[in-house]
Design a protein around this motif. Structure first.
Motif, mmCIF file in Angstrom:
data_model
loop_
_atom_site.group_PDB
_atom_site.id
_atom_site.type_symbol
_atom_site.label_atom_id
_atom_site.label_comp_id
_atom_site.label_asym_id
_atom_site.label_seq_id
_atom_site.Cartn_x
_atom_site.Cartn_y
_atom_site.Cartn_z
ATOM 1 N N ARG A 161 0.807 -1.216 0.000
ATOM 2 C CA ARG A 161 0.000 0.000 0.000
ATOM 3 C C ARG A 161 0.847 1.276 0.000
ATOM 4 N N THR A 162 2.158 1.064 0.054
ATOM 5 C CA THR A 162 3.045 2.219 0.162
ATOM 6 C C THR A 162 3.575 2.625 -1.203
ATOM 7 N N VAL A 163 3.512 3.894 -1.474
ATOM 8 C CA VAL A 163 3.977 4.416 -2.750
ATOM 9 C C VAL A 163 5.037 5.483 -2.495
ATOM 10 N N PHE A 164 6.154 5.355 -3.201
ATOM 11 C CA PHE A 164 7.200 6.363 -3.126
ATOM 12 C C PHE A 164 6.956 7.421 -4.189
ATOM 13 N N TYR A 165 6.949 8.663 -3.768
ATOM 14 C CA TYR A 165 6.791 9.751 -4.723
ATOM 15 C C TYR A 165 8.136 10.407 -5.002
ATOM 16 N N GLU A 207 -2.703 2.222 9.126
ATOM 17 C CA GLU A 207 -3.889 1.946 8.317
ATOM 18 C C GLU A 207 -5.120 1.715 9.180
ATOM 19 N N LYS A 208 -4.878 1.362 10.444
ATOM 20 C CA LYS A 208 -6.008 0.978 11.276
ATOM 21 C C LYS A 208 -6.550 2.159 12.082
ATOM 22 N N CYS A 209 -5.664 2.772 12.868
ATOM 23 C CA CYS A 209 -6.155 3.837 13.737
ATOM 24 C C CYS A 209 -5.944 5.210 13.120
ATOM 25 N N GLY A 210 -5.223 5.259 12.016
ATOM 26 C CA GLY A 210 -5.064 6.538 11.339
ATOM 27 C C GLY A 210 -3.994 7.430 11.930
ATOM 28 N N LYS A 211 -3.300 6.919 12.926
ATOM 29 C CA LYS A 211 -2.273 7.725 13.570
ATOM 30 C C LYS A 211 -1.158 8.080 12.589
ATOM 31 N N LEU A 212 -0.652 9.283 12.725
ATOM 32 C CA LEU A 212 0.447 9.727 11.874
ATOM 33 C C LEU A 212 1.714 9.795 12.710
ATOM 34 N N TYR A 262 2.739 3.249 4.624
ATOM 35 C CA TYR A 262 1.529 2.712 5.232
ATOM 36 C C TYR A 262 1.840 1.412 5.960
ATOM 37 N N GLY A 263 1.123 1.196 7.025
ATOM 38 C CA GLY A 263 1.325 -0.025 7.782
ATOM 39 C C GLY A 263 0.552 0.035 9.075
ATOM 40 N N LEU A 264 1.033 -0.721 10.070
ATOM 41 C CA LEU A 264 0.354 -0.756 11.355
ATOM 42 C C LEU A 264 1.273 -0.220 12.443
ATOM 43 N N CYS A 265 0.738 0.632 13.295
ATOM 44 C CA CYS A 265 1.520 1.140 14.406
ATOM 45 C C CYS A 265 1.629 0.069 15.482
ATOM 46 N N GLU A 266 2.439 0.360 16.482
ATOM 47 C CA GLU A 266 2.744 -0.630 17.514
ATOM 48 C C GLU A 266 1.476 -1.194 18.162
ATOM 49 N N GLU A 267 0.599 -0.306 18.594
ATOM 50 C CA GLU A 267 -0.605 -0.747 19.300
ATOM 51 C C GLU A 267 -1.501 -1.597 18.403
ATOM 52 N N CYS A 268 -1.699 -1.137 17.185
ATOM 53 C CA CYS A 268 -2.605 -1.864 16.301
ATOM 54 C C CYS A 268 -2.013 -3.196 15.856
ATOM 55 N N ALA A 269 -0.696 -3.256 15.700
ATOM 56 C CA ALA A 269 -0.052 -4.516 15.326
ATOM 57 C C ALA A 269 -0.229 -5.541 16.444
ATOM 58 N N LYS A 270 -0.158 -5.080 17.666
ATOM 59 C CA LYS A 270 -0.364 -5.977 18.814
ATOM 60 C C LYS A 270 -1.792 -6.493 18.849
ATOM 61 N N ALA A 271 -2.700 -5.610 18.531
ATOM 62 C CA ALA A 271 -4.117 -5.941 18.659
ATOM 63 C C ALA A 271 -4.566 -6.998 17.666
ATOM 64 N N VAL A 272 -3.795 -7.209 16.612
ATOM 65 C CA VAL A 272 -4.200 -8.178 15.588
ATOM 66 C C VAL A 272 -4.163 -9.602 16.140
#
Lengths: 140, 140
Positions: A126-130, B94-99, B130-140
DNA sequence: TTGCGTGCAAAGGTTTTGCATGGCA
DNA sequence: TGCCATGCAAAACCTTTGCACGCAA
């Protein structure tokens, strides 16, 4: 992932055939509709949206929202997760819009790095490099 | 970059104040409009679009198109290019939207790698992982 | 005064939803 | 038969454009 019951309809099969025939390509919903309209068997826009959304849930298709275009793009990545090319990265030229598919272990290594050092589980699909492609970088 | 004459209007100043007050955040046009409407001094949607677009040209603001949301997001990155943090990468859960803002030489190295080995001039400001942050990766 | 900025209204596109019909299991 | 899929129409959004008015320089 999501285990929804799925019917095998004619539209769905046509759509999958088309997606399989255009690998490593980003297509939009209107691309799909235009194609089938030109072919003489149009598929409703609504159906395309719903089928693609379903395939994203099933993991058959990846959805990208690319800069420059307002509309979402989809790419068929195949159903067999063993056979899937997970080390493929995407580079998108900001200038000419070219999409480059990249296979590179060195870049793949940052996936592990992000996970180990930053606790971030990267999703390469899902990651795109610009940036700028070779030709456009020269032209500047 | 683009050297257009720019007026110092009240709306522009208000907008910049708001952007400065919310650093390292991705905001949408409707976020901005809602904020100023709630504050009692609404700014027209058109104006927000045009001012943000202008600031992108000036390099004050970065524009991102994030997955999951159809609408574009903007982030204030400051006007002083000497002081600007060019080694900053963005990770979006991707899950919680955190940046997540990331400073990492190892990741910065792939910028050079992409350029030397793949002739691709990466734009780190516009690239989002894009990916999963620490908390969301744990929650899976 | 000149010219840009503003904001309302309207247009153009994309995506979603409601609903009746049709097809798969 | 039961349930999902389809597709038309309409709605909901996001974004852009036209135009008249207001404000900065």
């Amino acid at each position: 992932m999501a285990e929804k019951s799925t019917y095998k309809t004619k539209q769905r099969e046509e759509l999958i055939s088309y997606l399989e025939a255009t690998p490593a390509t980003h297509i939009t919903v209107s691309d799909v509709c235009d194609y089938f309209k030109a072919k003489g068997k149009p598929i409703g826009t609504t159906t395309v949206y719903r089928q693609l959304e379903k395939m994203v849930d099933e993991g058959l298709v990846q959805k990208y929202i690319l800069d420059g275009k307002a509309s979402a793009c989809f790419e068929y990545t195949g159903g067999d997760s063993n056979n899937r090319d997970v080390s493929c990265f995407h580079c998108k030229c900001e200038k000419c819009g070219k999409l480059i598919h990249l296979h590179c272990d060195e870049i793949a290594a940052i996936e592990a790095h992000l996970y180990e050092h930053h606790n971030f589980k990267l999703n390469p699909l899902r990651t795109v490099f610009y940036g700028l492609c070779e030709e456009c970088a020269k032209a500047v």
